[in-house]
Design a protein around this motif. Sequence first.
Motif, PDB file in Angstrom:
ATOM      1  N   ARG A  66      82.138 -50.411 -19.818  1.00 16.46           N
ATOM      2  CA  ARG A  66      80.963 -49.591 -19.622  1.00 16.46           C
ATOM      3  C   ARG A  66      80.537 -48.911 -20.925  1.00 16.46           C
ATOM      4  NH1 ARG A  66      80.889 -47.282 -13.917  1.00 16.46           N
ATOM      5  NH2 ARG A  66      82.882 -46.431 -14.488  1.00 16.46           N
ATOM      6  N   GLN A  67      81.556 -48.608 -21.709  1.00 20.24           N
ATOM      7  CA  GLN A  67      81.231 -47.918 -22.941  1.00 20.24           C
ATOM      8  C   GLN A  67      80.414 -48.786 -23.876  1.00 20.24           C
ATOM      9  OE1 GLN A  67      84.810 -46.419 -24.584  1.00 20.24           O
ATOM     10  NE2 GLN A  67      85.063 -44.894 -22.976  1.00 20.24           N
TER      11      GLN A  67
ATOM     12  N   THR B 224      74.252 -37.482 -24.428  1.00 16.57           N
ATOM     13  CA  THR B 224      74.174 -38.909 -24.153  1.00 16.57           C
ATOM     14  C   THR B 224      74.700 -39.670 -25.357  1.00 16.57           C
ATOM     15  OG1 THR B 224      72.692 -40.723 -23.631  1.00 16.57           O
ATOM     16  CG2 THR B 224      71.805 -38.991 -25.018  1.00 16.57           C
ATOM     17  N   GLY B 225      75.088 -40.902 -25.078  1.00 16.26           N
ATOM     18  CA  GLY B 225      75.487 -41.791 -26.158  1.00 16.26           C
ATOM     19  C   GLY B 225      76.978 -41.720 -26.457  1.00 16.26           C
ATOM     20  N   ASP B 226      77.314 -42.336 -27.566  1.00 14.45           N
ATOM     21  CA  ASP B 226      78.705 -42.356 -28.015  1.00 14.45           C
ATOM     22  C   ASP B 226      78.929 -41.121 -28.891  1.00 14.45           C
ATOM     23  OD1 ASP B 226      79.124 -44.851 -26.815  1.00 14.45           O
ATOM     24  OD2 ASP B 226      78.105 -45.812 -28.502  1.00 14.45           O
ATOM     25  N   LEU B 227      79.821 -40.266 -28.465  1.00 13.89           N
ATOM     26  CA  LEU B 227      79.960 -38.982 -29.145  1.00 13.89           C
ATOM     27  C   LEU B 227      81.418 -38.715 -29.487  1.00 13.89           C
ATOM     28  CD1 LEU B 227      77.654 -36.888 -26.829  1.00 13.89           C
ATOM     29  CD2 LEU B 227      77.113 -37.677 -29.128  1.00 13.89           C
ATOM     30  N   CYS B 228      81.531 -37.904 -30.496  1.00 15.24           N
ATOM     31  CA  CYS B 228      82.858 -37.390 -30.816  1.00 15.24           C
ATOM     32  C   CYS B 228      82.765 -35.883 -30.651  1.00 15.24           C
ATOM     33  CB  CYS B 228      83.219 -37.781 -32.241  1.00 15.24           C
ATOM     34  SG  CYS B 228      84.775 -37.102 -32.738  1.00 15.24           S
ATOM     35  N   VAL B 242      79.100 -41.264 -23.054  1.00 11.95           N
ATOM     36  CA  VAL B 242      78.585 -40.608 -21.858  1.00 11.95           C
ATOM     37  C   VAL B 242      78.119 -41.652 -20.865  1.00 11.95           C
ATOM     38  CG1 VAL B 242      76.928 -38.968 -20.978  1.00 11.95           C
ATOM     39  CG2 VAL B 242      77.872 -38.684 -23.257  1.00 11.95           C
ATOM     40  N   SER B 243      78.620 -41.541 -19.685  1.00 10.61           N
ATOM     41  CA  SER B 243      78.199 -42.433 -18.618  1.00 10.61           C
ATOM     42  C   SER B 243      78.152 -41.629 -17.330  1.00 10.61           C
ATOM     43  CB  SER B 243      79.191 -43.590 -18.488  1.00 10.61           C
ATOM     44  OG  SER B 243      80.451 -43.082 -18.149  1.00 10.61           O
ATOM     45  N   PRO B 245      79.686 -42.015 -14.453  1.00 11.70           N
ATOM     46  CA  PRO B 245      80.980 -41.626 -13.876  1.00 11.70           C
ATOM     47  C   PRO B 245      81.658 -40.531 -14.690  1.00 11.70           C
ATOM     48  CG  PRO B 245      80.822 -43.987 -14.097  1.00 11.70           C
ATOM     49  CD  PRO B 245      79.656 -43.425 -14.789  1.00 11.70           C
ATOM     50  N   LEU B 246      81.486 -40.602 -16.020  1.00  9.02           N
ATOM     51  CA  LEU B 246      82.126 -39.570 -16.837  1.00  9.02           C
ATOM     52  C   LEU B 246      81.520 -38.204 -16.512  1.00  9.02           C
ATOM     53  CD1 LEU B 246      84.051 -38.825 -19.107  1.00  9.02           C
ATOM     54  CD2 LEU B 246      82.177 -39.155 -20.699  1.00  9.02           C
ATOM     55  N   LEU B 247      80.208 -38.177 -16.382  1.00 11.92           N
ATOM     56  CA  LEU B 247      79.548 -36.924 -16.058  1.00 11.92           C
ATOM     57  C   LEU B 247      79.978 -36.433 -14.680  1.00 11.92           C
ATOM     58  CD1 LEU B 247      75.950 -37.463 -17.455  1.00 11.92           C
ATOM     59  CD2 LEU B 247      77.799 -36.074 -18.398  1.00 11.92           C
ATOM     60  N   LYS B 248      80.090 -37.381 -13.770  1.00 17.02           N
ATOM     61  CA  LYS B 248      80.501 -37.010 -12.425  1.00 17.02           C
ATOM     62  C   LYS B 248      81.924 -36.436 -12.475  1.00 17.02           C
ATOM     63  CE  LYS B 248      78.757 -39.984  -9.429  1.00 17.02           C
ATOM     64  NZ  LYS B 248      78.814 -41.244  -8.687  1.00 17.02           N
ATOM     65  N   ARG B 249      82.730 -37.124 -13.264  1.00 18.28           N
ATOM     66  CA  ARG B 249      84.114 -36.693 -13.409  1.00 18.28           C
ATOM     67  C   ARG B 249      84.170 -35.299 -14.046  1.00 18.28           C
ATOM     68  NH1 ARG B 249      88.469 -38.142 -10.954  1.00 18.28           N
ATOM     69  NH2 ARG B 249      87.779 -40.301 -11.098  1.00 18.28           N
TER      70      ARG B 249
END
Lengths: 674, 296
Positions: A66-67, B224-228, B242-243, B245-249
Amino acid sequence: MISFWSWQWNSLLSWWQWGVLMALPPAVILLYFLKLKRQPLQVPSTYLWRKSIEDLHVNSLWQRLRQNLLLYLQLLLLGMLILALLGPSWNARRLLGDRFIFMVDASASMGSLDEEKTRLETAKQRVGELIDEMRSGDVAMIVSFSDQARIVQHFTDNRRLLKERLEAVGQTARPTSIDEALRAASGSANPGRTASDPSDVQVADALPATVYIFSDGKFEDVSGFSLGNLQPEYRPLGADDASNVGVVAFDARRNEEYPDQLQAFARLQNFGEEDRTVEVELYLDSTGGQPLDVKAVQVPAEGAAGVEFRLGNIEQGVLRLVAKTEDAFRLDDEAWAAVNPPRQGRVLLVTPGNEALQMALLTEDAEALADVSVAPPSILKDEQHQRDAAAGKYHLIIYDRCQPVVGDDPERPWEAMPEANTLFIGTVPPIAGWKSGDVVSVPQIIDTNRAHPLMHLVELGNVMIVEGTPLESPPGGTPLIDSTQGSLFSIAARGAHEDAVLGFEIVGQREGQTYVNTNWPLRLSFPVFVLNVLQYSGGGERSLATAHVQPGQTIPLLAGGSVERLNVRTPQGQTLEVPRNGIGGFTFSRTDTPGIYEVLEDDKLQYRFAVNLFSPNESDIRPRPENTIKIGYVEVEGKPATEAARAKAWKLFLGLALVVLLVEWYIYNRRVYL
Amino acid sequence: MSTVESTLLSPELLAQLERLELVSRKIFRGQLKGERRSKRKGQSVEFADYRNYVAGDDLRFLDWNLYARLDRLFLKLFLEEEDLRFYALLDASSSMGFGDPTKFLYAKQLAAALGFVGLIRADRVKVETLGQPAGKPGPSWRGRASMWRMLKYLEDLEAQETVSLAEGVKNFCLRNRGQGIVVLISDLMDKDGYEAALRYLVSSRFDVYLIHLLSEEEVHPEITGDLCLVDCEDEDRAEITVSAPLLKRYQRTLSAFLDGAKEFSNRRGIHYIFARNQIPVDQLIQVYLRKRGLVR
């Protein structure tokens, strides 16, 4: 038909282009990971995030997937583009069964244009698609049919060969009859076995096969045929709105009142729902490109109209009629008629003296038809005459109360029945089969076979006969005059010729006295009969008398003398040699192309004959209204024409690529989380 | 009514706060006579109880009417009104510097408002941060006049302390004996946990109010996006993509975190109040704190 997906790829790229294309996905992956640098973001605490990530690490593979969503979308996009470049196509269907017989109608009406493609081309394309749908191991056979069937390719599983042979199926101008093709197909699916002989064991297993009939259905329903193991599938061809105006008859004749005037008649038929006005042009070959006459003909819907041309005096030539119909079927828009110079048949009358007959042979009409020579019966023993007769010098020999010498000396082969048609009067041919009974007095004529050309317009109700001998003809003989005592006039074939035998004398001689045996010569029917004999058996031709021939029909050729071979020049300019056939005559069967055929004897034009379609059945190019064909007791419903079974999919893949691109853009820009 | 203006307290808010007073469900012994009842029976007008007279008691508190009726000496006990100690304990760690307005600013506003309420009711108000050294107690104020000093003190505070929650609270408890109300304003984002800190407070017998303050970005992160992600306090890095499910989690983790803090507090008699920096301070005080009984 089972829905099934089977793909084929027809790429147009060369190997190095493929190399470049295949290097793209790894390059994208490489670039993606090179580029992937996470953006640092300061947050109050990573406390909650850490906990969240830990939870998600449980199914980390899916998370990793997904990433890299954007990467996968890019790869997907690339994949779609590559697939599109591969030129994919798929079968929406798969053939059921493993043995197929493809019957392709190649008759004249299949030449109709339905949207710039003839029906035959459409049929061949469909068959080609079905061949594509065959699985390996399936076998198929191709039969083309018009009025005769031709096995184009026997059962084979070689699809390439099948397609090659399919291309060899050519358009014909022949009428349609499916019987023979069905029999050919049935021969493979239902191995022959006689019902009467129990010892006749079946030598081969019956193998079921599916028969695909690609036709516009311009044939009669097939009766008396059992399909047995054949599973028929009818694929009708032809547009429903097809209409056609065609020439269904064209002929040139002498004017009855002014025999030196020529008239041409044509008949046009409208196979459509609308009235049509058709311009008809008549050409004569000697006038160059200029039409001889032009007329506009109103042809009512579903009806026919005639047109007449007065042509003046034309001794010989080729008439060509062109109907400017501009419709889908072109083959019937042109018709030909040959105007041949008059040709006399050579007739020999061998008689001890028969004034009535000789008078009848001297009428103007008879003289136009035949060059009659008269000889006494003594000539029959003359060797020169025998040789001439055996070589076919005469078209007709009339033996009045005499017979030719027939021996069985192999060294004297000319002592035989002459190579000519014969008419025996008062005697029978000295060959097996013919017998005359005892003399009977005053036989009453009870019936005549009016259908036979010899008895055409011959009325014998007022004819009295004093004495006659009932006739027995060889097998296959036809009685033409029946009397109370038996047949008095019969005709039977002998090789290429026919022997007609009149079972009563016209004049007889008894004790040196001539007496009249019948009052027939006093009746009007007698000269008519003699004329019929000269026309039918005498080999003479009044100008224009050639019969019309339909494409594919066999026509007997008339030879002027004792030649061994004739040449026929076809409309395409090809010269074909026609040798004498097994029974001494000439027959010509390669009349496939409509047009004018020239018969040459020693490169000298003898006469011409015309081959014309003239088939209302073929000219009616509308598909069968009921959309079914009946084979025996089985009604086969026409399956509607489907879209091309092999669909090209590159557009689909390009479209999908576009969708993927949009999704990618959206995800990238619109914070859509998966 | 005061007409002063401050960045921390608007005049409108001050007007509202004028009518409020701090309430403690515990009664503490104050140092000075204030406006609240004290545990100590004293000289206010409010009657508390009777007890038998023993020698040495102040005769002024004998109930003579009762002596007349029963012929026995009873001493009338009155509730003494005393001042209340109010502590606002602010978490001044770097994490409080996030949000718009920053959580720390919000915390200062809250502390100022509650302090103001305390000052006008003659309570002893003390504002401290967790980073205050153990041996150096912060200033305390009393009376309306001290408002300016308190506000000035608050305005000078900055969210850049690095002391842990537990350490800070422990120091606070050591400095201040367990008397009065403590309002701890913190985001509780301490990787070592908040439990130890709260236990210190409870064991120090404060009347503890915990205002759990989170910024909107923490409650509903819009990233959003790929973050550090970089932790502002310990530079800890967390790589995320960020996705949904991650936000839900994250939401689930957050609510578990909040629920955990609430439950922990409730069990120990701590008043737990969850606040976001998007809730106006006046609303928080008027509605939430009033409901929780801190003010009335």
